[in-house]
Each structure stands twice: as C-alpha cells, then as structure tokens.
Enzyme design. Structure first.
Site, PDB file in Angstrom:
ATOM      1  N   THR A 448      -9.171   4.368  10.177  1.00 17.43           N
ATOM      2  CA  THR A 448      -8.938   5.190  11.364  1.00 17.43           C
ATOM      3  C   THR A 448      -7.563   5.840  11.336  1.00 17.43           C
ATOM      4  O   THR A 448      -6.613   5.295  10.751  1.00 17.43           O
ATOM      5  CB  THR A 448      -9.080   4.342  12.641  1.00 17.43           C
ATOM      6  OG1 THR A 448      -8.778   5.134  13.781  1.00 17.43           O
ATOM      7  CG2 THR A 448      -8.140   3.148  12.616  1.00 17.43           C
ATOM      8  N   ASP A 449      -7.470   7.002  11.930  1.00 14.67           N
ATOM      9  CA  ASP A 449      -6.189   7.663  12.126  1.00 14.67           C
ATOM     10  C   ASP A 449      -5.477   6.998  13.302  1.00 14.67           C
ATOM     11  O   ASP A 449      -6.073   6.246  14.070  1.00 14.67           O
ATOM     12  CB  ASP A 449      -6.430   9.153  12.406  1.00 14.67           C
ATOM     13  CG  ASP A 449      -5.130   9.923  12.555  1.00 14.67           C
ATOM     14  OD1 ASP A 449      -4.137   9.521  11.937  1.00 14.67           O
ATOM     15  OD2 ASP A 449      -5.119  10.908  13.311  1.00 14.67           O
ATOM     16  N   LYS A 450      -4.186   7.280  13.435  1.00 18.51           N
ATOM     17  CA  LYS A 450      -3.424   6.692  14.543  1.00 18.51           C
ATOM     18  C   LYS A 450      -3.365   7.641  15.728  1.00 18.51           C
ATOM     19  O   LYS A 450      -3.875   7.342  16.810  1.00 18.51           O
ATOM     20  CB  LYS A 450      -1.995   6.364  14.093  1.00 18.51           C
ATOM     21  CG  LYS A 450      -1.112   5.810  15.223  1.00 18.51           C
ATOM     22  CD  LYS A 450       0.292   5.566  14.756  1.00 18.51           C
ATOM     23  CE  LYS A 450       1.075   6.855  14.587  1.00 18.51           C
ATOM     24  NZ  LYS A 450       1.349   7.554  15.864  1.00 18.51           N
ATOM     25  N   THR A 451      -2.778   8.823  15.516  1.00 23.09           N
ATOM     26  CA  THR A 451      -2.519   9.742  16.617  1.00 23.09           C
ATOM     27  C   THR A 451      -3.820  10.286  17.189  1.00 23.09           C
ATOM     28  O   THR A 451      -4.617  10.894  16.475  1.00 23.09           O
ATOM     29  CB  THR A 451      -1.624  10.900  16.147  1.00 23.09           C
ATOM     30  OG1 THR A 451      -0.443  10.366  15.551  1.00 23.09           O
ATOM     31  CG2 THR A 451      -1.257  11.805  17.307  1.00 23.09           C
TER      32      THR A 451
END
Length: 730
Positions: A448-451
């Site tokens: 998963t991405d963070k932002t």
C-alpha cells in the site's frame, strides 16, 4: 458609357426592323393563314434573336457579361467561432506546425476560440453550452450494457457444463428408451436441474454485479482536472472539459484531451501509449506544441489549450476501434477445466472399454437373460432383440461417464463464490465477477501507498525552523530580508496557485496537497502576496519536481535591478547536502560546517520521527551570465546554496486504519508500505498504523530504502523478497 449604350440600342432596333420586314415580305399576300402566321412569327423571332446576338458579339464596344453563378459567403457550422472542428482536430492529430502558423499560432487560436491565455473561458453555462454545440462534449461512446442473455450464454461456455449437458441428454434418452418415460427420466432430469441451478445462480449474480460496476465506473472515471475559468484556477470533472479550456498539467497526469502547449516549463511527455516509442518527448511553444490525449506527463508542468474533446481526440478515435472484452479464465477455472478434462478422459476410456467388452460378450453368446437363456443365437435372434440389447449396453457405458462427472461441483463452487461476494460487498468491496473472490482469497501480501491511503492527505504546516530555532509561525519574529526570500521561493517555485475573489473573501489554494499546505502557510502566516511577487520577477528556467530528484528549482530575474536568483525547494535531507551556509533568525548568514550540519540532520530526523514531512528552502544569488549557462546545460546551480528554513508538514493517519491493519495481520495477510518520504517519516507512520512493531528498527531489515534495495544482488534480492512475503524479520 451612356453614348455607347445608346448607339448599341439604335443598331439593335434597326437590325430588328430590317430583319422582320424582310422575312414578312418574303411570301406573297394571302399566303399565310391564321396558323401559318403563328409558326412564321415564331421562326422570325428565333432568327432575329440569333442575328441580334451575332451583331452584339461582333460590335467593338464591350458589354458586361452576366455571370452564370453567384458566390455567397457560407457561415461556418460552429456559428460564432472563427475556426471549425475539423481544422482544430487535424492541426493537433497530424502535428501541422505550418498550418498552425498560418492561423496565427497559439495566440491566433486563442482568439479564434474566444478564450484568454490568463483567464480561460467565461465561467458561464451559456458559453459552455455554445462550445458543446460547436465542438462536442468530452465523452466517449461506450458499448451497450450486457444483457441477462449474454451472461446465460457465458455460463453455458463452461467446459464442465457442456460435458454435463451431453451426459444428461444421453442419460435421458437411453433412460426413457430402456425404462419408459415414467421411470426413465430421473437420472437425466436431475442432471438438467443441477445445470439449470448452476447457470441461474452464476448468470444472475454476474448480471447484478455488472450493473453495479457500471454505476461504479461512472464514479471512478469522473476524474477531477485543474482548469482556469473565469480568471481563477478550479477543479472540474474530466467530462466537463470543453474546447477553449485552459488545462493545468503536472507530473503524473494523463493528458485528458488533445491540445496545444500554452505556457509551462521543462515539459516531458511519455507518448509510448500512442506511438510505442519509449523516449520522452519535449513539448514547448516553438518546435513541438502538440499534446495528445492518452499520453502521460513525466517531467515539468504546463498549461494547455484544449482543441479537441471526446471522440474527436486521438485517444477517442483509437478507443472506438478497441474491443475491451477479455475472456480470461481465473486460476480456479483453469484447474477445474483440467480436472473435468481428466475425469472425462478416464471416464470415456473406461466406458469405451466396458462397451467393447459387453458387445463382444453379447455377440459371442456369453450373455444370458433372466431365465438363463443365451441372448444372442445368431440368425435366429430377432432384430428388435438385438437393438434392445445394444441400446442397453450403450446405456451402461453412458452411465459410467455420467457417474464419473461430478455434476454437483460447479454448483458448489458457484454458491461458495456467491456467498464470498456478498460478504465482501458487506465490507464495501465491489466485486464484478464471482471468480474474483478466488483471487482475493489467495492474497497473502498487500502493498500500500502511504499518502492518501493510510493517511488523510490533508496536509498542514505545523512547524517552521529558521536556522536552528523553532519559530512560532509569525513572520514578525523573522528577519524581513529572509521573509522576502522565503516568499520568492514559495510563490515562484510552485505548481500551485492562490486565488481571492475580493478583499473580503477567503483564499482558495490549488495544487497538490503539499503545495496547498505550503501556500496556505506562506499566505496566512507569512503574509505572502503571490500576484505581487509574480509581477516583480521573471521566471527564466524551471527544474520541476519529480520522485527521483525529490526537489524543484527555479531561476528568476528581479525586474527592478536585473539581479538573477536561484531558489530550491524539496526534501530536507536533499536540500541540506546542496547548502554551504544558512540564515539564522536575525537574518545573518553563517557557514554550515560539519558540526552544525549534524545539528540540522538531528532537527530533520526529529521532525520525521514526529510523523512530519520535512521540506527545506534554499537560495543563492548568481551572476547574470548564469542565465545563458542554464539555457545551454538545462540544469540549475546545485552547490554552495544558503539554507532559508525548514517546514514540517503533518498528514494525520486515516481513522480506523490501525484496526484494518490488525485484522489483515490476524487473517495471515502481511501489510507492506511503499512511500517516497523520508525513511524516518515512513517508519513513524508505519509504527503509528501498526505495520511496524516498536522493536523493528533500521538494522532489522524491516525498513529498506529504495537505493539500498536497487543495489542488492539477485541472490540478496530473492532472500529479501522471501523474508518480506513471510514477514519473518527479527
């Protein structure tokens, strides 16, 4: 001219009189009766007319001819616009630079489309409606929705269903033949009922999900695009773009429509999706101003003038010839087909062997009836008895095939997947096809991405460091000289913008979340006026931000004294390496030696450990000759800069994300976070979300920077990926 006309008229009258008298006197009196006079008069008229035409043609005076056609101006189809839709489409599609120059270049096109370079089109329903009518809307033709019958046919294409249908038909036919209609339909009929249930459940579920996914697609395809309308930058739906709009592009954007480069810096376009060429194409106002829909911005930023929308774009015309249907089978379907094929082959082999053995035994007289009599006695056996015996033998062989094929397996699989789909829908996870549940059930790792995924993507500046001191955010406590430099770095080195309708209205900030956070801080806390700064400076060159450099720079010239300045903004650890000095809170420049550099690194790590994204600003005044060097090398000065300050941006975690991570881990699914942020910020967010345990540090291997991973050998990379998939870090 009057004398000539009078003379010509006299000649014509005289000729007409002479001709008529001559012809009328050519016959004796009384020769002409009533009807002959009419014919003679017609002949005289024709003859005289030809004579008069000959006299006029041979006369020296010139008589203006009457034209045989009249040219009337036909207004263009689009009415109020000075250019038509076909011309606009061809200019960009064929990249006709010469034709663009003939109509006055981009500025001429701006005028023809009744728009403004700075303000865009009028932000009114009437103007937008006129452009829709003249040039069309930005929508594409979609294939018609699939009917229920389509999904029924798709269900019938399953290999196991086809085999079961064949077995059911044979079983039903032989059963009725052997046992009669009353008792012979049971086996075949039960198989038909099972097939009906499988097809009904599968078709109805897929049809309902397809309808729901069509509705979801309308929402997911409704991308928001930055445009300039009515003098201000705003976000609109991609479907609302019209010809004449000014669209703002930045790194990562897909060009939504066809258009022309209007303004921007360092714009690089990836056209591989349209041309197949992997090399990036530079787009500018002189040599190549053409922007094609479907391509992607890989560097720089720009504003483009929209020239074609919807089916008139290159992307729209290409997609109209592409069939989006894909009949790919899932792994479960492949395995079931293999199983069915194997069972079918074994069943057919056994059935064929049984059939041969029973036929040989029957025709050799080795079989007896219920009374112990031999069933086949050569020529003495009746034909009906032979036929009935053979039918019974074939029915026995078919029964073996029917028993071998598990008719309940497709129904069990379909019902299981339908139940899984309903459970996923209850968790707000849309599933278009039943078979997708199988893929989701096999997932062991989620990257998963963070932002915007783990966090809210709602950023705000919460800390500002001037030198080695933390400021309270008010510009009054900072040196005015440093404040002015910070204003320049924020206002000119950005892809965002600030709009305020009137002095009493609120500010509107546009751009990426990071840009909006910095602009909001600079305007509200540091009292920056972006428009005034833009009027006082000229932008000479821009190095746009990208994920590799993690910084952006701008070369500017002050109009008042023609001094040239370089401003950099980006990840704090990257900017710090480029600096050799810094300004303290009083505006005094100090050298950045090794000891003080370590102090700044500790400040950056401290903000990162607090889950803050750390951004630094740097500046340097350069010689006027630097402008020529930059244009030649296309690279800004990156050394001996002066650090202006550091800002810490907070992006809070999304509510409920920690519980979701714990649920995944409890189910045996590992969560991995991938981000371009500072490694300390990434570790802090991962710990806050529950992805990392507090005991996991940099030395455990659970946190790896991209540069380190790229330097792994193939063996080290394989070992790391194996540990990553198992989550087996010390």
């Amino acid at each position: 001219m009057t004398a000539v006309n009078t003379k010509t008229t006299a000649i014509l009258n005289k000729a007409d009189s002479m001709c008529t008298e001559h012809l009328l006197d050519a016959r004796p009196a009384g020769f002409l009766n009533k009807y002959n006079k009419k014919w003679h008069l017609a002949f005289v008229t024709i003859y005289c007319s030809r004579t008069l035409f000959s006299l006029v043609r041979n006369h020296n005076s010139k008589v203006s001819p009457i034209p045989d056609h009249v040219c009337l101006p036909i207004p263009p189809e689009n009415g109020c616009f000075k250019i038509d839709e076909t011309t606009l489409t061809d200019i960009v599609k064929e990249k006709k630079l010469g034709k663009l120059h003939i109509i006055g270049g981009v500025n001429g096109l701006v005028s023809s489309l009744q728009t403004s370079r700075n303000g865009g089109i009028k932000d009114g329903a009437e103007d937008i409606a006129r452009r829709h009518e003249a040039f069309g809307s930005n929508t594409y033709k979609k294939p018609p929705s699939k009917s229920m019958f389509h999904f029924v046919v798709e269900a019938f294409k399953d290999l196991m269903i086809l085999i079961l249908l064949g077995c059911a038909a044979l079983s039903l036919g032989f059963g009725i033949k052997e046992h009669g209609l009353k008792d012979g339909w049971h086996d075949g009929g039960s198989i038909f009922v099972a097939i009906f249930l499988v097809i009904s459940v599968s078709a109805i579920s897929n049809y309902r999900q397809n309808r729901q996914f069509d509705k979801l697609s309308k929402v997911s395809n409704n991308i928001q695009i930055d445009v300039i309308r009515g003098g201000r930058r705003q976000q609109i739906s991609i479907f609302d773009i019209v010809v004449g709009d000014i669209v703002c592009l930045k790194i990562g954007d897909q060009v939504p429509v066809d258009g022309l480069f209007l303004d921007g810096h360092s714009l690089q376009i990836d056209e591989s999706s349209m041309t197949g060429e992997s090399d990036h194409v530079e787009v500018n106002s002189k040599k190549n101003p053409f922007l094609i829909s479907g391509t992607k911005v890989v560097d720089g930023y720009a504003q483009m003038l929209v020239t074609a929308v919807g089916m008139n774009t290159t992307w729209g015309q290409m997609m109209s010839h592409v069939n989006g249907d894909k009949n790919e089978q899932t792994p479960l379907q492949v395995r079931l087909n293999k199983l069915t094929s194997a069972i079918g082959k074994v069943g057919l082999a056994v059935a064929f062997l049984v059939l041969v053995v029973l036929l040989v035994r029957y025709f050799t007289g080795n079989t007896t009836d219920e009374n112990g009599n031999t069933e086949f006695n050569g020529s003495s056996t009746k034909a009906d008895d032979i036929i009935n015996a053979v039918v019974g033998i074939v029915a026995s062989a078919v029964t073996i095939v029917v028993v071998a094929i598990p008719e309940g397996l497709p129904l069990a699989v379909t019902l299981t997947l339908a139940y899984s789909m309903k459970k996923m829908m209850a968790d707000q996870a849309m599933v278009r096809k039943l078979s997708a549940c199988e893929t989701m059930g096999s997932a062991t790792t989620i990257c998963t991405d963070k932002t915007g995924t783990l966090t809210l993507n709602q950023m705000k500046v919460t800390k500002f460091w001037q030198g080695k001191e933390a400021m309270d955010g008010a510009s009054s406590s900072i040196s005015p000289f440093v404040v002015n430099l910070v204003h320049q770095g924020v206002a000119l080195n950005t892809t965002g913008s600030v709009y305020r309708g009137s002095s009493g209205s609120e500010f509107e900030f546009s751009g990426s979340p990071t840009e909006k956070a910095i602009l909001s801080w600079a305007v509200l806390d540091m009292k920056m006026d972006q428009e005034e700064i833009k009027r006082n400076f000229t932008i000479l060159f821009v190095e746009a931000f990208n994920s590799q450099k993690k910084r952006s720079g701008v070369l500017i010239k002050k109009k008042e004294d023609n001094t040239v300045h370089v401003h950099w903004k980006g990840a704090a650890e990257m900017i710090l390496v480029m600096c050799s000095s810094y300004y303290d809170a009083s505006g005094v420049m100090k050298d950045l030696n090794g000891e003080e550099r370590m102090e700044f690194k500790k400040i950056i790590q401290g903000m990162a450990a607090s889950s803050l994204r750390c951004i630094a600003f740097a500046h340097k005044q350069v010689a006027e000759t630097e402008e020529e060097n930059v244009k030649e090398k296309k690279k800004l000065k990156e050394e001996n800069l002066t650090l202006l300050g550091l800002v810490g941006i907070k992006d809070p975690c999304r509510p409920g994300v920690k519980k979701a991570v714990e649920d995944c881990q409890y189910a045996g699914v590992n969560i991995k976070m991938i981000t371009g942020d500072n490694v300390f910020t990434a570790r802090a967010i991962a710990t806050e979300c529950g992805i990392l345990r507090p005991g996991h540090d940099m030395d455990s291997g659970a946190v790896v920077e991209g540069e380190e991973f790229r330097n792994y050998t193939p063996e080290e990379s394989s070992q790391f990926m194996e540990k990553l998939s198992r989550g087996s870090f010390p």
